[in-house]
Design an enzyme around this catalytic site. Structure first.
Site, PDB file in Angstrom:
ATOM      1  N   HIS A 180       0.864  -1.171   0.000  1.00  0.00           N
ATOM      2  CA  HIS A 180       0.000   0.000   0.000  1.00  0.00           C
ATOM      3  C   HIS A 180       0.901   1.221   0.000  1.00  0.00           C
ATOM      4  CE1 HIS A 180      -3.543   2.460   0.748  1.00  0.00           C
ATOM      5  NE2 HIS A 180      -2.721   3.200   1.467  1.00  0.00           N
ATOM      6  N   CYS A 181       0.740   2.088  -0.986  1.00  0.00           N
ATOM      7  CA  CYS A 181       1.617   3.248  -1.097  1.00  0.00           C
ATOM      8  C   CYS A 181       0.869   4.477  -0.598  1.00  0.00           C
ATOM      9  CB  CYS A 181       2.029   3.428  -2.551  1.00  0.00           C
ATOM     10  SG  CYS A 181       3.020   4.892  -2.806  1.00  0.00           S
ATOM     11  N   VAL A 182       1.385   5.092   0.467  1.00  0.00           N
ATOM     12  CA  VAL A 182       0.688   6.261   1.011  1.00  0.00           C
ATOM     13  C   VAL A 182       0.817   7.468   0.085  1.00  0.00           C
ATOM     14  CG1 VAL A 182       0.771   5.613   3.441  1.00  0.00           C
ATOM     15  CG2 VAL A 182       2.655   6.896   2.462  1.00  0.00           C
TER      16      VAL A 182
END
Ligand SMILES: *[C@@H]1O[C@H](CO)[C@@H](O)[C@H](O)[C@H]1NC(C)=O
Ligand SMILES: [Zn+2]
Ligand SMILES: [Zn+2]
Length: 348
Positions: A180-182
């Site tokens: 998951h890439c913020v």
């Protein structure tokens, strides 16, 4: 603004960036966590309860819930760099006869990067849904090591396809889950890994190109000023040759913002280049970050079916089982750029 203020702001921004990047690498046990926990422990007796509560809430809100915060941070930093480049470096470079073509490269790269960034944010990463799950189960076979057949996600109540993972931030299972890439506030999965790779590369190219143009400008400024050949009178009244240190100091005082920008860009460039290389390696060997961590035993495989926090087993359970399924570099890349689509069965 005076020198010291600028310097303090600069150091604060760089430190924040390092902290955020550590967090964003998707690992659970990051230096950021360790430092944060240590600092929190030290200050715990003197911080009021509400502040502790608030910082916990803020951390949770930022990293464990979807939020556009980092997209704004990204746009802000990018805006600052481009404003500085446009207003200070561009004019200087024009005076020095740098061609308009090479000066327009950063803007072209910006256009490319923005479109990949947008696609990363907007594209569905490959959410496992009730309708599609039958087709999604067909795409990859279970390896019975990292992924076991017949395991259902307790939250989504759907059978987990091989290579998928439940994202706790987005609260959904994602096909060929990477991380998951913020920064894009989205998971990176089967359908947007290609945009993510292109995004990383264009961002790297952007930082590198602006850094080179800026360095070139500073070099010309030094050569032009004739500083290298000059001398000065020191406090003892002796004539001194202007050395490199003198030149650096002169540059710092004449172009403080440009120097800070250059430092920031060089830092960002090396960080991103390392990260982009890691992801290129993964793409070439047909592995996701999730599988990479798992196969190295960073994520406990025994608790894998549960959706509670993936905890870290130390020592790693099976270092020897490092493995991946590769059918050649080109085919691996092909699978990323033309991801297999789930066939939808029509029920009639
Ligand atoms: C990539 O690995 C998966 C298993 O993890 C395998 O099913 C798939 O065929 C591989 N793809 C390529 C192009 O090698
Ligand atoms: Zn799930
Ligand atoms: Zn997610």
């Amino acid at each position: 603004m005076d020198f010291l203020t600028l310097f303090v702001i600069y150091v604060a921004v760089v430190l924040t960036c390092i902290a955020l990047v550590c967090k964003y690498s998707g690992q659970q046990q990051t230096p950021f966590h360790t430092i944060f926990n240590a600092v929190a422990k030290v200050f715990a007796p003197i911080t009021p309860k509400w502040l502790q509560k608030f910082s916990q809430w803020a951390l949770h809100r930022l990293f464990h819930q979807r939020s556009n915060m980092f997209i704004y941070v990204h746009l802000l930093l990018e805006g600052a760099v481009y404003a500085e480049f446009t207003y200070e470096v561009f004019g200087y470079c024009r005076d020095m006869d740098t061609t308009l073509t090479s000066l327009s490269v950063p803007y072209i790269l910006l256009a490319f990067k923005s479109s990949f960034f947008y696609l990363c944010i907007k594209r569905d990463p490959g959410t496992v849904t009730k309708k599609k799950v039958a087709g999604q189960l067909q795409i990859y076979p279970y390896d019975k090591r990292l992924f076991h057949p017949g395991v259902a996600c307790p939250t989504c109540q759907l059978v987990k396809p091989a290579r998928s993972k439940h994202c706790r931030v987005c609260n959904r299972c994602v096909q060929r889950f990477d991380h998951h890439c913020v920064w894009v506030n989205n998971c990176i999965g089967s359908q947007n890994t290609r945009y993510f790779l292109l995004y990383l590369f264009s961002l790297c190219a952007m930082a590198g190109d602006i850094a080179l143009l800026t360095a070139d400008m500073l070099l010309h400024a030094v050569l032009r000023s004739g500083l290298l050949r000059s001398s000065y009178i020191d406090e003892h009244g002796l004539q001194q040759q202007a050395g490199p240190l003198f030149v650096v100091q002169h540059l710092f005082l004449s172009f403080p913002r440009i120097i800070f920008m250059l430092g920031f860009l060089v830092f960002v460039f090396f960080l991103l280049a390392g990260y982009a290389l890691f992801h290129t390696y993964l793409a070439l060997v047909n592995q996701t970050s999730n599988e990479w961590y798992k196969s190295r035993g960073y994520v406990c495989q025994h608790c894998h079916p549960s959706t509670t926090a993936d905890h870290f087993c130390s020592p790693a359970p099976d270092q020897s089982k490092r493995h991946y399924y590769s059918r050649g570099l080109l085919r691996n890349l092909g699978e990323i750029f033309f991801p297999p689509q789930p066939v939808q069965k029509k029920d009639n």
